[in-house]
Motif scaffolding. Structure first.
Motif, PDB file in Angstrom:
ATOM      1  N   ALA A  79      33.963  -8.352  -5.318  1.00  0.00           N
ATOM      2  CA  ALA A  79      35.039  -7.795  -6.163  1.00  0.00           C
ATOM      3  C   ALA A  79      34.956  -6.277  -6.222  1.00  0.00           C
ATOM      4  O   ALA A  79      34.774  -5.675  -7.284  1.00  0.00           O
ATOM      5  N   THR A  80      35.093  -5.657  -5.052  1.00  0.00           N
ATOM      6  CA  THR A  80      34.914  -4.207  -4.933  1.00  0.00           C
ATOM      7  C   THR A  80      35.853  -3.451  -5.870  1.00  0.00           C
ATOM      8  O   THR A  80      37.040  -3.782  -5.999  1.00  0.00           O
ATOM      9  N   GLN A  81      35.302  -2.436  -6.504  1.00  0.00           N
ATOM     10  CA  GLN A  81      36.036  -1.633  -7.475  1.00  0.00           C
ATOM     11  C   GLN A  81      36.151  -0.197  -6.987  1.00  0.00           C
ATOM     12  O   GLN A  81      35.349   0.247  -6.161  1.00  0.00           O
ATOM     13  N   PRO A  82      37.121   0.571  -7.497  1.00  0.00           N
ATOM     14  CA  PRO A  82      37.239   1.975  -7.088  1.00  0.00           C
ATOM     15  C   PRO A  82      35.961   2.764  -7.280  1.00  0.00           C
ATOM     16  O   PRO A  82      35.645   3.647  -6.482  1.00  0.00           O
ATOM     17  N   GLY A  83      35.189   2.428  -8.310  1.00  0.00           N
ATOM     18  CA  GLY A  83      33.919   3.117  -8.543  1.00  0.00           C
ATOM     19  C   GLY A  83      32.857   2.826  -7.496  1.00  0.00           C
ATOM     20  O   GLY A  83      31.823   3.492  -7.469  1.00  0.00           O
ATOM     21  N   ASP A  84      33.113   1.877  -6.629  1.00  0.00           N
ATOM     22  CA  ASP A  84      32.177   1.575  -5.543  1.00  0.00           C
ATOM     23  C   ASP A  84      32.367   2.517  -4.360  1.00  0.00           C
ATOM     24  O   ASP A  84      31.552   2.527  -3.435  1.00  0.00           O
ATOM     25  N   SER A  85      33.423   3.305  -4.369  1.00  0.00           N
ATOM     26  CA  SER A  85      33.679   4.247  -3.278  1.00  0.00           C
ATOM     27  C   SER A  85      32.548   5.263  -3.205  1.00  0.00           C
ATOM     28  O   SER A  85      32.252   5.955  -4.188  1.00  0.00           O
ATOM     29  N   ALA A  86      31.899   5.336  -2.062  1.00  0.00           N
ATOM     30  CA  ALA A  86      30.741   6.215  -1.883  1.00  0.00           C
ATOM     31  C   ALA A  86      30.241   6.042  -0.452  1.00  0.00           C
ATOM     32  O   ALA A  86      30.808   5.276   0.323  1.00  0.00           O
ATOM     33  N   VAL A  87      29.177   6.742  -0.125  1.00  0.00           N
ATOM     34  CA  VAL A  87      28.463   6.524   1.132  1.00  0.00           C
ATOM     35  C   VAL A  87      27.273   5.615   0.843  1.00  0.00           C
ATOM     36  O   VAL A  87      26.547   5.833  -0.128  1.00  0.00           O
ATOM     37  N   TYR A  88      27.099   4.610   1.680  1.00  0.00           N
ATOM     38  CA  TYR A  88      26.010   3.655   1.503  1.00  0.00           C
ATOM     39  C   TYR A  88      25.009   3.813   2.640  1.00  0.00           C
ATOM     40  O   TYR A  88      25.384   3.853   3.814  1.00  0.00           O
ATOM     41  N   PHE A  89      23.747   3.905   2.270  1.00  0.00           N
ATOM     42  CA  PHE A  89      22.662   4.046   3.239  1.00  0.00           C
ATOM     43  C   PHE A  89      21.712   2.861   3.148  1.00  0.00           C
ATOM     44  O   PHE A  89      21.339   2.441   2.044  1.00  0.00           O
ATOM     45  N   CYS A  90      21.321   2.354   4.309  1.00  0.00           N
ATOM     46  CA  CYS A  90      20.190   1.453   4.338  1.00  0.00           C
ATOM     47  C   CYS A  90      18.962   2.264   4.745  1.00  0.00           C
ATOM     48  O   CYS A  90      19.077   3.306   5.387  1.00  0.00           O
ATOM     49  N   ALA A  91      17.801   1.783   4.356  1.00  0.00           N
ATOM     50  CA  ALA A  91      16.556   2.458   4.715  1.00  0.00           C
ATOM     51  C   ALA A  91      15.471   1.418   4.913  1.00  0.00           C
ATOM     52  O   ALA A  91      15.509   0.344   4.309  1.00  0.00           O
ATOM     53  N   GLU A  92      14.511   1.735   5.761  1.00  0.00           N
ATOM     54  CA  GLU A  92      13.374   0.862   6.027  1.00  0.00           C
ATOM     55  C   GLU A  92      12.099   1.677   5.899  1.00  0.00           C
ATOM     56  O   GLU A  92      12.126   2.912   5.976  1.00  0.00           O
ATOM     57  N   ASN A  93      10.995   0.980   5.731  1.00  0.00           N
ATOM     58  CA  ASN A  93       9.744   1.717   5.578  1.00  0.00           C
ATOM     59  C   ASN A  93       9.007   1.903   6.896  1.00  0.00           C
ATOM     60  O   ASN A  93       7.845   2.251   6.917  1.00  0.00           O
ATOM     61  N   GLY A  94       9.694   1.680   8.004  1.00  0.00           N
ATOM     62  CA  GLY A  94       9.179   2.093   9.298  1.00  0.00           C
ATOM     63  C   GLY A  94       7.917   1.382   9.720  1.00  0.00           C
ATOM     64  O   GLY A  94       7.941   0.275  10.218  1.00  0.00           O
ATOM     65  N   SER A  95       6.793   2.044   9.504  1.00  0.00           N
ATOM     66  CA  SER A  95       5.547   1.520  10.044  1.00  0.00           C
ATOM     67  C   SER A  95       4.870   0.519   9.139  1.00  0.00           C
ATOM     68  O   SER A  95       3.716   0.186   9.360  1.00  0.00           O
ATOM     69  N   GLY A  96       5.564   0.062   8.115  1.00  0.00           N
ATOM     70  CA  GLY A  96       5.004  -0.966   7.262  1.00  0.00           C
ATOM     71  C   GLY A  96       4.556  -0.436   5.923  1.00  0.00           C
ATOM     72  O   GLY A  96       4.759   0.724   5.578  1.00  0.00           O
ATOM     73  N   SER A  97       3.897  -1.276   5.161  1.00  0.00           N
ATOM     74  CA  SER A  97       3.653  -0.998   3.755  1.00  0.00           C
ATOM     75  C   SER A  97       2.597   0.068   3.508  1.00  0.00           C
ATOM     76  O   SER A  97       2.351   0.437   2.375  1.00  0.00           O
ATOM     77  N   ASN A  98       1.950   0.591   4.518  1.00  0.00           N
ATOM     78  CA  ASN A  98       0.943   1.620   4.303  1.00  0.00           C
ATOM     79  C   ASN A  98       1.525   3.008   4.156  1.00  0.00           C
ATOM     80  O   ASN A  98       0.807   3.952   3.846  1.00  0.00           O
ATOM     81  N   THR A  99       2.810   3.151   4.388  1.00  0.00           N
ATOM     82  CA  THR A  99       3.414   4.463   4.284  1.00  0.00           C
ATOM     83  C   THR A  99       4.483   4.472   3.217  1.00  0.00           C
ATOM     84  O   THR A  99       5.164   3.488   3.003  1.00  0.00           O
TER      85      THR A  99
END
Lengths: 114, 113
Positions: A79-99
């Protein structure tokens, strides 16, 4: 190498519809993934996270799906709303949980039409 | 509660000058991170502190960049001999620990003329 990519730079949806934002990652060692929303002039705002021992996690109006087989992550907004307008980024922790380092994708702009 | 606070919000300076950017993390957060974001790009990692020590500084681009967190709370990012290519938004984030959600401030927009 490590990279996080988003399939589409811009997504336009009608108010009230559901939105799906996709993300591909390349590092199989990543075990933590996170979605952020960024509005103009603001810092990234935490939406939801998921660890690699899960394939789905739900929040308020949002769901994150993780497919480790194809290294794919998605964010679903109900139920997307006008306030949802933005840039969305995904991110990962790369080399695993030690970093503590997060590797961000380029971002998808979500435009919500009234 | 109070979020991550960054000061100044904007900084304009001339090429060659020295700048300091400050970050006040969320109270109780032991981990602190600095990122840099260029226009139209996602944030890029610079350095990560766990307590007072830099646990990972692999993202610092060169030796002109340095960051400290002497008491395990406030952190300062220092840039010497600034160059025009250093212009970006510098973001700070904090978390309860490694592997916990990172919460960002609104950044310092640095412009090098």
């Amino acid at each position: 190498g490590e990279s996080v990519g988003l399939h589409l730079p811009t997504l336009s949806v009608q108010e009230g519809d559901n939105s799906i934002i996709n993300c591909a990652y390349s590092n199989s060692a990543s075990d933590y993934f996170i979605w952020y929303k960024q509005e103009s002039g603001k810092g990234p705002q935490f939406i939801i996270d998921i660890r690699s021992n899960m394939d789905k996690r739900q929040g308020q109006r949002v769901t994150v799906l993780l497919n480790k087989t194809v290294k794919h992550l998605s964010l679903q907004i109900a139920a997307t709303q006008p306030g949802d307008s933005a840039v969305y980024f995904c991110a990962e922790n790369g080399s695993g949980s030690n970093t503590g380092k997060l590797i961000f994708g380029q971002g998808t702009t979500l435009q919500v039409k009234p | 509660g109070a979020g991550v606070s960054q000061t100044p919000s904007n900084k304009v300076t001339e090429k060659g000058k020295y700048v300091e950017l400050r970050c006040d993390p969320i109270s109780g957060h032991t981990a602190l991170y600095w990122y840099r974001q260029s226009l139209g790009q996602g944030p890029e990692f610079l350095i990560y502190f766990q307590g007072t020590g830099a646990a990972d500084d692999s993202g610092l681009p060169n030796d002109r960049f340095f960051a400290v967190r002497p008491e395990g709370s406030v952190s300062t990012l220092k840039i010497q001999r600034t160059e025009r290519g250093d212009s970006a938004v510098y973001l700070c984030a904090s978390s309860l620990g490694n592997g916990q959600p990172q919460h960002f401030g609104d950044g310092t927009r640095l412009s090098i003329l």
